[in-house]
Design an enzyme around this catalytic site. Sequence first.
Site, PDB file in Angstrom:
ATOM      1  CG  ASN A  22      39.343  42.369  46.478  1.00  0.00           C
ATOM      2  OD1 ASN A  22      40.362  42.918  46.068  1.00  0.00           O
ATOM      3  ND2 ASN A  22      39.361  41.332  47.310  1.00  0.00           N
ATOM      4  CD1 TRP A  23      38.646  46.048  40.916  1.00  0.00           C
ATOM      5  CD2 TRP A  23      40.281  47.352  40.125  1.00  0.00           C
ATOM      6  NE1 TRP A  23      38.050  47.139  40.324  1.00  0.00           N
ATOM      7  CE2 TRP A  23      39.033  47.954  39.828  1.00  0.00           C
ATOM      8  CE3 TRP A  23      41.451  48.009  39.716  1.00  0.00           C
ATOM      9  CZ2 TRP A  23      38.928  49.173  39.142  1.00  0.00           C
ATOM     10  CZ3 TRP A  23      41.355  49.221  39.041  1.00  0.00           C
ATOM     11  CH2 TRP A  23      40.104  49.789  38.750  1.00  0.00           C
ATOM     12  CE  LYS A  24      39.467  38.364  45.126  1.00  0.00           C
ATOM     13  NZ  LYS A  24      39.096  36.963  45.303  1.00  0.00           N
ATOM     14  CG  HIS A 109      40.076  39.007  50.901  1.00  0.00           C
ATOM     15  ND1 HIS A 109      40.533  37.820  50.360  1.00  0.00           N
ATOM     16  CD2 HIS A 109      38.979  39.354  50.195  1.00  0.00           C
ATOM     17  CE1 HIS A 109      39.734  37.482  49.357  1.00  0.00           C
ATOM     18  NE2 HIS A 109      38.785  38.396  49.240  1.00  0.00           N
ATOM     19  CD  GLU A 111      41.837  35.975  47.404  1.00  0.00           C
ATOM     20  OE1 GLU A 111      42.196  37.131  47.115  1.00  0.00           O
ATOM     21  OE2 GLU A 111      40.865  35.407  46.856  1.00  0.00           O
ATOM     22  CD  GLU A 181      34.798  38.136  50.188  1.00  0.00           C
ATOM     23  OE1 GLU A 181      34.376  38.683  49.171  1.00  0.00           O
ATOM     24  OE2 GLU A 181      36.003  37.965  50.411  1.00  0.00           O
ATOM     25  N   GLY A 187      36.154  32.781  43.782  1.00  0.00           N
ATOM     26  CA  GLY A 187      36.879  32.513  42.542  1.00  0.00           C
ATOM     27  C   GLY A 187      36.658  31.116  41.989  1.00  0.00           C
ATOM     28  CB  SER A 236      31.129  32.828  42.623  1.00  0.00           C
ATOM     29  OG  SER A 236      32.371  32.156  42.682  1.00  0.00           O
ATOM     30  N   GLY A 257      34.762  39.985  43.348  1.00  0.00           N
ATOM     31  CA  GLY A 257      36.128  39.821  42.846  1.00  0.00           C
ATOM     32  C   GLY A 257      36.126  39.815  41.331  1.00  0.00           C
ATOM     33  N   GLY A 258      36.129  38.613  40.749  1.00  0.00           N
ATOM     34  CA  GLY A 258      36.248  38.439  39.296  1.00  0.00           C
ATOM     35  C   GLY A 258      35.322  39.325  38.481  1.00  0.00           C
TER      36      GLY A 258
HETATM   37  P1  13P Z   1      35.093  36.270  43.403  1.00  0.00           P
HETATM   38  O1  13P Z   1      33.941  37.206  43.172  1.00  0.00           O
HETATM   39  O2  13P Z   1      36.078  36.252  42.277  1.00  0.00           O
HETATM   40  O3  13P Z   1      34.645  34.918  43.846  1.00  0.00           O
HETATM   41  O4  13P Z   1      35.922  36.878  44.657  1.00  0.00           O
HETATM   42  C1  13P Z   1      35.259  37.208  45.803  1.00  0.00           C
HETATM   43  C2  13P Z   1      36.190  37.946  46.696  1.00  0.00           C
HETATM   44  O5  13P Z   1      37.099  37.380  47.250  1.00  0.00           O
HETATM   45  C3  13P Z   1      35.978  39.387  46.867  1.00  0.00           C
HETATM   46  O6  13P Z   1      36.742  39.902  47.915  1.00  0.00           O
END
Ligand code: 13P
Length: 284
Positions: A22-24, A109, A111, A181, A187, A236, A257-258
């Site tokens: 997920n590149w957000k 998600h 967020e 999650e 993050g 993470s 994510g990251g």
């Molecule tokens: P991180 O891997 O940056 O913690 O993000 C997880 C995430 O929200 C994937 O959708």
Amino acid sequence: MGRLFVGVLGVSTKRRTIIAGNWKMNKTFGEGKKLAAAIVEGVKDKKDLPEIVLCPPFTLLSEVTESTKDSAVKVGAQNMDYRDEGAYTGEVSPVMLTSMSVGYVLIGHSERRQFFGETNATVNLRLKAALRHDLVPIVCVGETLDEREDGLTDAVVRRQVAAALADIDETDLEKIVFAYEPVWAIGTGKTCEADEANRVAGLVRATVNEFYSRGESGQKNKSTVGEQIPVLYGGSVKASNVDEQLALEHIDGSLVGGASLTAQEFLPIIEAGAKRVARVPSKA
Ligand code: 13P
């Protein structure tokens, strides 16, 4: 050893392995194009690949579907509206996604829940829309830090899973994927302990089974549909912790994510997925 699961039709199934990035809200056009190309190159000619899904921002969907088209890499959106078309400024519909060969969509998600008013009710609407349009929905659930500290993790996750499934027929579940999650692990660099992530992923699966097991007058018709639904862990995830997570019974993949933002970090996570595929080959 591969574990054998009995699917809803009584057929033995092994759950597939999915590694999704997920590149957000990251990557310009040029950066995204380069990253997709590097991932395609990195998995070329590799064996036992998991299902690999890149979820770039909307602005890159077209480019990433183009760069990945002759590869094992699939493409997903990070969100979508639940209506097909109309006067909804700024929204993107499932019809638009399927018309450009996007096959997956993240739904709910944290967020989106935290910053954009997503609720359990809108998650349910989006999930129905995804199923209607033959998109693979990756439904995200997870508790906040306050909820965890108040001992509410299980109640929150159960409620989110059950609400997502409202009015959805068991026979429509074939395509669905859940992702656990925990919000406090996203993050932050704080990973949920693998055993705890596995426990809650198992709770997601058990909740799906319970949801479809409700029978009349105490005569429970026991459903096992949850046994065939992949549950991913996200929060993470990195090359250094993913092997431990993917070795556990209820974790069938990762939502990253990251560490999905560079090929250098993401390719080893795909490699960990490939190791799980070799151990637990999914049903063809
Ligand atoms: P991180 O891997 O940056 O913690 O993000 C997880 C995430 O929200 C994937 O959708």
